[in-house]
Design a protein around this motif. Structure first.
Motif, PDB file in Angstrom:
ATOM      1  N   UNK A 125       0.835  -1.207   0.000  1.00  0.00           N
ATOM      2  CA  UNK A 125       0.000   0.000   0.000  1.00  0.00           C
ATOM      3  C   UNK A 125       0.861   1.245   0.000  1.00  0.00           C
ATOM      4  N   UNK A 126       0.428   2.245  -0.786  1.00  0.00           N
ATOM      5  CA  UNK A 126       1.039   3.574  -0.718  1.00  0.00           C
ATOM      6  C   UNK A 126      -0.045   4.589  -0.386  1.00  0.00           C
ATOM      7  N   UNK A 127       0.367   5.692   0.243  1.00  0.00           N
ATOM      8  CA  UNK A 127      -0.547   6.781   0.590  1.00  0.00           C
ATOM      9  C   UNK A 127       0.143   8.095   0.263  1.00  0.00           C
ATOM     10  N   UNK A 128      -0.618   9.025  -0.347  1.00  0.00           N
ATOM     11  CA  UNK A 128      -0.061  10.339  -0.668  1.00  0.00           C
ATOM     12  C   UNK A 128      -1.192  11.357  -0.794  1.00  0.00           C
ATOM     13  N   UNK A 129      -0.832  12.642  -0.747  1.00  0.00           N
ATOM     14  CA  UNK A 129      -1.796  13.731  -0.869  1.00  0.00           C
ATOM     15  C   UNK A 129      -1.729  14.288  -2.286  1.00  0.00           C
ATOM     16  N   UNK A 130      -2.733  13.958  -3.068  1.00  0.00           N
ATOM     17  CA  UNK A 130      -2.759  14.326  -4.490  1.00  0.00           C
ATOM     18  C   UNK A 130      -2.742  15.833  -4.688  1.00  0.00           C
ATOM     19  N   UNK A 131      -3.545  16.573  -3.909  1.00  0.00           N
ATOM     20  CA  UNK A 131      -3.658  18.016  -4.079  1.00  0.00           C
ATOM     21  C   UNK A 131      -2.378  18.754  -3.692  1.00  0.00           C
ATOM     22  N   UNK A 132      -1.543  18.152  -2.852  1.00  0.00           N
ATOM     23  CA  UNK A 132      -0.314  18.804  -2.405  1.00  0.00           C
ATOM     24  C   UNK A 132       0.919  18.285  -3.139  1.00  0.00           C
ATOM     25  N   UNK A 133       0.707  17.398  -4.110  1.00  0.00           N
ATOM     26  CA  UNK A 133       1.830  16.712  -4.749  1.00  0.00           C
ATOM     27  C   UNK A 133       2.762  17.674  -5.490  1.00  0.00           C
ATOM     28  N   UNK A 134       2.211  18.711  -6.087  1.00  0.00           N
ATOM     29  CA  UNK A 134       3.041  19.655  -6.839  1.00  0.00           C
ATOM     30  C   UNK A 134       4.076  20.316  -5.940  1.00  0.00           C
TER      31      UNK A 134
END
Length: 300
Positions: A125-134
């Motif tokens: 599993x991976x988890x990340x914040x799409x909106x903050x990715x930039x």
């Protein structure tokens, strides 16, 4: 679909053509369009919804309300409520975490917002914040994954054992059940952990088994073997081989009657259980039987 749901999907840029037409038909459409520009510069953590409502209520209560002039109250309160909804949804969507996971026997490849690719092995599993990715290219990993990272700002993979940072490269990370492994296939990788910090170049490996740093020879392959549905091991304790076969075939082993710490060098395929079992037992003179849903191992 409710109005609030349409507004939420609009803020997430997730409206399909049919939903977009329904959104345009909302009576609040023009007001929302005007708000959208303001929201681009809005800093969510500084917004105090409770304070805004208290200030509006205080302002209203300080002025005597004359019945003939109360028509302005409804639109003001309506806009205030709409602002609260928009700001709340905006804050929620920008801090929302995206989770991607695989089941036993499953692998999957996903594309991150910067076009980097991650391929997850079984039960990962991976988890990340799409909106903050930039602004922040950072994710957490449980399990095993192969990364192809686009060049750009620092890219970080956080695990319970340590952190891997790169700018643009291809590498593997495994973090589970007593094993922490990083292999660099292209570029360079920095590993930071409680045991040691190390910069890896192509072919270099960083392996920790049960809390001990293990010296490994250069990796000659250009990518992990499991991308081609095969698991390869070089002098690995047998228990880790069994764990991996369980993940790839959804089976369970009873290894009480053998020494599962003995070292194994070999491989097994992911599409033929009988062939895989023979590949991991014959070289070590181990036999197996099936009992109550378990694969029982014992020495010959």
């Amino acid at each position: 679909m409710t109005k609030d749901k349409l507004i939420q999907k609009w803020l997430q840029d997730d409206l399909n053509p049919q939903e977009l037409e329904a959104f345009k038909a909302l009576e609040d459409y023009d007001a929302l369009m005007k708000l959208s520009e303001g929201l681009k510069h809005f800093k969510a953590p500084k917004f105090d919804e409770k304070g805004v409502f208290e200030q509006i209520s205080k302002t209203i209560s300080q002025k005597p309300v004359q019945k003939p002039k109360t028509s302005w109250l409804k639109p003001v309160l309506r806009i205030a409520a709409l602002l609260a909804i928009c700001f709340s949804v905006y804050y929620y969507t920008t801090t929302l975490t995206t989770d991607v996971s695989t089941l036993t026997t499953e692998k999957t490849t996903i594309t991150l917002p910067d076009h980097s690719e991650v391929t997850l092995n079984a039960k990962s599993q991976i988890s990340y914040k799409k909106k903050q990715w930039k602004d922040t290219r950072k994710l957490t990993l449980e399990g095993e994954a192969y990364f192809k990272v686009e060049k750009g700002s620092k890219f970080s993979v956080e695990t319970s054992f340590g952190t891997i940072t790169v700018l643009g490269t291809q590498f593997l990370v495994e973090n589970r059940n007593g094993i922490f492994e990083v292999i660099c296939y292209e570029g360079s990788v920095k590993v930071t952990s409680g045991i040691a910090d190390k910069i890896l170049k192509p072919g270099d490996q960083f392996l920790v088994l049960d809390g001990k740093l293990i010296t490994k020879e250069k990796e000659e392959s250009s990518a992990p073997a499991w991308l081609q549905n095969e698991s390869v091991f070089k002098s690995m304790p047998y228990k880790y081989v069994l764990n991996e076969l369980e993940r790839q075939y959804q089976v369970r082993f009873d290894a009480q009657n053998i020494n599962s710490n003995r070292l194994f060098t070999g491989r097994f395929v992911h599409n033929d259980l009988n062939l895989a079992l023979k590949a991991i037992t014959i070289p070590l003179n181990i036999e197996y039987t099936t009992k109550n849903g378990l694969i029982v191992l014992h020495d010959k």
